[in-house]
Design a protein around this motif. Sequence first.
Motif, PDB file in Angstrom:
ATOM      1  N   THR A   1       0.876  -1.166   0.000  1.00 37.92           N
ATOM      2  CA  THR A   1       0.000   0.000   0.000  1.00 37.92           C
ATOM      3  C   THR A   1       0.918   1.221   0.000  1.00 37.92           C
ATOM      4  N   GLN A   2       0.332   2.391   0.061  1.00 43.35           N
ATOM      5  CA  GLN A   2       1.149   3.603   0.095  1.00 43.35           C
ATOM      6  C   GLN A   2       2.013   3.661   1.346  1.00 43.35           C
ATOM      7  N   PHE A   3       1.593   2.917   2.401  1.00 40.99           N
ATOM      8  CA  PHE A   3       2.259   3.050   3.696  1.00 40.99           C
ATOM      9  C   PHE A   3       2.842   1.748   4.223  1.00 40.99           C
ATOM     10  N   SER A   4       2.757   0.651   3.473  1.00 39.55           N
ATOM     11  CA  SER A   4       3.296  -0.605   4.000  1.00 39.55           C
ATOM     12  C   SER A   4       3.678  -1.571   2.894  1.00 39.55           C
ATOM     13  N   LEU A   5       4.690  -2.399   3.209  1.00 38.86           N
ATOM     14  CA  LEU A   5       5.065  -3.535   2.386  1.00 38.86           C
ATOM     15  C   LEU A   5       4.789  -4.784   3.204  1.00 38.86           C
ATOM     16  N   LEU A   6       4.134  -5.761   2.609  1.00 38.31           N
ATOM     17  CA  LEU A   6       3.673  -6.929   3.345  1.00 38.31           C
ATOM     18  C   LEU A   6       4.263  -8.193   2.742  1.00 38.31           C
ATOM     19  N   PHE A   7       4.779  -9.077   3.596  1.00 37.98           N
ATOM     20  CA  PHE A   7       5.254 -10.365   3.109  1.00 37.98           C
ATOM     21  C   PHE A   7       5.287 -11.372   4.245  1.00 37.98           C
ATOM     22  N   THR A   8       5.351 -12.640   3.872  1.00 41.80           N
ATOM     23  CA  THR A   8       5.457 -13.707   4.863  1.00 41.80           C
ATOM     24  C   THR A   8       6.837 -14.346   4.755  1.00 41.80           C
ATOM     25  N   VAL A   9       7.295 -14.904   5.859  1.00 40.98           N
ATOM     26  CA  VAL A   9       8.545 -15.665   5.874  1.00 40.98           C
ATOM     27  C   VAL A   9       8.298 -16.943   6.673  1.00 40.98           C
ATOM     28  N   ALA A  10       9.170 -17.906   6.475  1.00 44.38           N
ATOM     29  CA  ALA A  10       9.066 -19.142   7.247  1.00 44.38           C
ATOM     30  C   ALA A  10       9.228 -18.826   8.736  1.00 44.38           C
ATOM     31  N   GLN A  11       8.490 -19.542   9.548  1.00 47.64           N
ATOM     32  CA  GLN A  11       8.457 -19.271  10.978  1.00 47.64           C
ATOM     33  C   GLN A  11       9.845 -19.279  11.625  1.00 47.64           C
ATOM     34  N   ASP A  12      10.687 -20.220  11.222  1.00 49.63           N
ATOM     35  CA  ASP A  12      11.994 -20.347  11.871  1.00 49.63           C
ATOM     36  C   ASP A  12      12.986 -19.278  11.434  1.00 49.63           C
ATOM     37  N   HIS A  13      12.635 -18.448  10.438  1.00 52.64           N
ATOM     38  CA  HIS A  13      13.513 -17.356  10.015  1.00 52.64           C
ATOM     39  C   HIS A  13      13.039 -16.002  10.547  1.00 52.64           C
ATOM     40  N   ALA A  14      11.872 -15.966  11.147  1.00 53.57           N
ATOM     41  CA  ALA A  14      11.202 -14.701  11.415  1.00 53.57           C
ATOM     42  C   ALA A  14      12.004 -13.742  12.298  1.00 53.57           C
ATOM     43  N   GLN A  15      12.498 -14.220  13.432  1.00 57.65           N
ATOM     44  CA  GLN A  15      13.203 -13.342  14.370  1.00 57.65           C
ATOM     45  C   GLN A  15      14.445 -12.737  13.734  1.00 57.65           C
ATOM     46  N   LYS A  16      15.200 -13.558  13.021  1.00 54.64           N
ATOM     47  CA  LYS A  16      16.427 -13.062  12.400  1.00 54.64           C
ATOM     48  C   LYS A  16      16.109 -12.052  11.314  1.00 54.64           C
ATOM     49  N   VAL A  17      15.092 -12.345  10.505  1.00 48.92           N
ATOM     50  CA  VAL A  17      14.682 -11.426   9.447  1.00 48.92           C
ATOM     51  C   VAL A  17      14.287 -10.074  10.036  1.00 48.92           C
ATOM     52  N   LEU A  18      13.511 -10.095  11.106  1.00 44.55           N
ATOM     53  CA  LEU A  18      13.071  -8.860  11.754  1.00 44.55           C
ATOM     54  C   LEU A  18      14.268  -8.021  12.203  1.00 44.55           C
ATOM     55  N   LYS A  19      15.217  -8.653  12.878  1.00 47.52           N
ATOM     56  CA  LYS A  19      16.371  -7.918  13.402  1.00 47.52           C
ATOM     57  C   LYS A  19      17.241  -7.350  12.295  1.00 47.52           C
ATOM     58  N   VAL A  20      17.481  -8.136  11.252  1.00 45.25           N
ATOM     59  CA  VAL A  20      18.338  -7.670  10.154  1.00 45.25           C
ATOM     60  C   VAL A  20      17.660  -6.545   9.388  1.00 45.25           C
ATOM     61  N   LEU A  21      16.369  -6.677   9.101  1.00 43.97           N
ATOM     62  CA  LEU A  21      15.648  -5.615   8.395  1.00 43.97           C
ATOM     63  C   LEU A  21      15.668  -4.323   9.203  1.00 43.97           C
ATOM     64  N   HIS A  22      15.456  -4.427  10.494  1.00 44.17           N
ATOM     65  CA  HIS A  22      15.457  -3.236  11.336  1.00 44.17           C
ATOM     66  C   HIS A  22      16.830  -2.570  11.331  1.00 44.17           C
ATOM     67  N   GLU A  23      17.869  -3.374  11.429  1.00 40.43           N
ATOM     68  CA  GLU A  23      19.233  -2.824  11.474  1.00 40.43           C
ATOM     69  C   GLU A  23      19.609  -2.154  10.154  1.00 40.43           C
ATOM     70  N   LYS A  24      19.305  -2.813   9.041  1.00 45.75           N
ATOM     71  CA  LYS A  24      19.763  -2.317   7.751  1.00 45.75           C
ATOM     72  C   LYS A  24      18.851  -1.259   7.124  1.00 45.75           C
ATOM     73  N   LEU A  25      17.555  -1.359   7.403  1.00 48.30           N
ATOM     74  CA  LEU A  25      16.638  -0.445   6.735  1.00 48.30           C
ATOM     75  C   LEU A  25      16.262   0.766   7.593  1.00 48.30           C
TER      76      LEU A  25
END
Length: 377
Positions: free
Chosen positions: A345-369
């Motif tokens: 949408t104009q204000f969000s990007l939405l996607f799913t990830v495998a459950q066992d990758h979720a925490q790492k994905v969240l931390k890396v996205l927050h750090e880099k983006l």
Amino acid sequence: QVREEAITDVFVLFSQLKTLCEGVRLLEESTPRTVDSALAFGEKLSTVIFFYACKEASLDTVLTDAEKLMETNSNFNSAQVDLVKTKQNVLEFLNTNNNSKRIIITQGFIGSDENGITTTLGRGGSDYSAAVFGAVLIADEIQIWTDVSGVLSADPRLVKNTITIPQMSYSEIRELSFFGAKVLHPDTIMPAIENRIPVRIMNTFEPDNPGTLFLDKIESEKTEFHSVLLKNKCKSIQIKVPVFTNPVSFFSNILAEIAPFKDCIFFSAIVDNHIKILLNVEKTGIEEIFGDMLHNYEIEIKDVAFICICGTNFLSGNAETNAKIIEIQNILYELKAPFIFLGSTQFSLLFTVAQDHAQKVLKVLHEKLIHITSLSV
């Protein structure tokens, strides 16, 4: 002298509450009206104590009960405010005894109906009270003081080095609220939104922190990432559209069948002759429930995590936006995290990830983006 007056007024309120509770005990019944009367005492006690603290500090203050200002209907426990009558009450009070030049203390969350019976505004009622008073006064800014410094860039329980988002549009906080953010629900500040009055969320324990300012819209054409939100333990459901079946009609029928879960649906679409539905459901045995509901169809149910990146101008279509989306994809590829983009949408990007990758994905996205980007601005 001031403290003696405070103690006297506090004991008067306690005596009233005791009488109310005694009545409930004798009748062995508690009605919604009685509950509202009891719930109001917390606000009244705190404002009485605060008023006398201000008085002891020689501040020119006046205390008035919100029941005299905030007029509502008689829907106890979740009353609707009459904005016209409330505005009349507020302006009349301001024009009395030079009150407009004094510090006015009143309660949130409570009001009264046309008969003067105490009502409460339901969940988020204190924020709503602030928005109503700010709107009828045409305030320059409404401040809501809470225990967090505005809206954070991620859940601090999951991510270190979170930062406060300085400014957000009302549309963006609505998006965050829909996907689970708890700081502020836009419906509770609707009078402010409708009157385009800025609302600032501030931290009682960090008064020097400017918090987050919500505006009608942010005057910027840049694509910016503000926050990353994770919802764990979601369910991805894929249903194959039968041969020779109209996909749109089939989609409507499926949504009708899963109507009991309609409040849990984050996303639904028809893709490649399949119906894809994402549910925010932690209920055990959901596979069996859906298996029974949709036993005539070919379905696949997976455990996934849902990630929402919020910000601004995600549909601008310019080179900067495209580059940022590619950057997200590259991060996910580097993490070897299976993902599916659901859309934007104009204000969000939405996607799913495998459950066992979720925490790492969240931390890396927050750090880099978000975190590094914010530090470099």
